[in-house]
Design a protein around this motif. Structure first.
Motif, mmCIF file in Angstrom:
data_model
loop_
_atom_site.group_PDB
_atom_site.id
_atom_site.type_symbol
_atom_site.label_atom_id
_atom_site.label_comp_id
_atom_site.label_asym_id
_atom_site.label_seq_id
_atom_site.Cartn_x
_atom_site.Cartn_y
_atom_site.Cartn_z
ATOM 1 N N UNK A 3 0.826 -1.208 0.000
ATOM 2 C CA UNK A 3 0.000 0.000 0.000
ATOM 3 C C UNK A 3 0.861 1.260 0.000
ATOM 4 N N UNK A 4 2.003 1.249 0.681
ATOM 5 C CA UNK A 4 2.905 2.404 0.663
ATOM 6 C C UNK A 4 3.514 2.616 -0.722
ATOM 7 N N UNK A 5 3.895 1.544 -1.376
ATOM 8 C CA UNK A 5 4.494 1.664 -2.701
ATOM 9 C C UNK A 5 3.463 2.160 -3.711
ATOM 10 N N UNK A 6 2.252 1.618 -3.658
ATOM 11 C CA UNK A 6 1.216 2.038 -4.591
ATOM 12 C C UNK A 6 0.814 3.490 -4.355
ATOM 13 N N UNK A 7 0.692 3.900 -3.091
ATOM 14 C CA UNK A 7 0.321 5.293 -2.827
ATOM 15 C C UNK A 7 1.440 6.242 -3.230
ATOM 16 N N UNK A 8 2.692 5.825 -3.118
ATOM 17 C CA UNK A 8 3.805 6.669 -3.544
ATOM 18 C C UNK A 8 3.798 6.845 -5.057
ATOM 19 N N UNK A 9 3.389 5.838 -5.792
ATOM 20 C CA UNK A 9 3.318 5.948 -7.244
ATOM 21 C C UNK A 9 2.216 6.899 -7.691
ATOM 22 N N UNK A 10 1.191 7.064 -6.874
ATOM 23 C CA UNK A 10 0.050 7.909 -7.246
ATOM 24 C C UNK A 10 0.256 9.383 -6.903
ATOM 25 N N UNK A 11 1.300 9.721 -6.155
ATOM 26 C CA UNK A 11 1.538 11.108 -5.768
ATOM 27 C C UNK A 11 2.200 11.847 -6.920
ATOM 28 N N UNK A 12 1.677 13.030 -7.217
ATOM 29 C CA UNK A 12 2.219 13.845 -8.297
ATOM 30 C C UNK A 12 3.577 14.403 -7.892
#
Length: 108
Positions: A76-85
């Motif tokens: 979840x941390x990796x996926x949320x980091x990918x979604x941050x502009x």
């Protein structure tokens, strides 16, 4: 989060203080890896010693929780980091745009 500092020409310098450094990320990764290893070891111990007699069944959900929770957290941390502009200019433009009401939207 730190407020942006104004530099020459009216532009803003965004230097965010993250507070989390690479050594702390490594410590979190190592601790979660150790928790997963403990959970896997607990499941292996239950399989070896208690599975033939189906005793000590509390070890199975406890071991699964210890084994899978760090994996889910890191995904979840990796996926949320990918979604941050990462484009700061777009973020500044979005923050500074004023909202204008439509002419006909206020008529009743």
């Amino acid at each position: 989060m730190e407020r942006p500092k104004e530099v020459e020409n009216g532009e803003y310098d965004y230097k965010e203080n993250q507070g989390i450094t690479k050594p702390s990320y490594m410590m979190m990764f190592i601790s979660s890896l150790l928790i997963s290893i403990v959970g896997g070891s607990l499941l292996g111990w239950w399989l070896y010693k208690y599975h033939p007699t189906n005793r000590q069944l509390w070890m199975v959900p406890f071991g699964l929780i210890l084994f899978l929770t760090p994996v889910i957290v890191w995904l979840s941390l990796i996926i949320s980091d990918l979604c941050i502009s990462t484009n700061k200019e777009e973020d500044v433009l979005r923050m500074n745009q004023r909202i204008h009401p439509l002419n006909d939207s206020l008529k009743r």
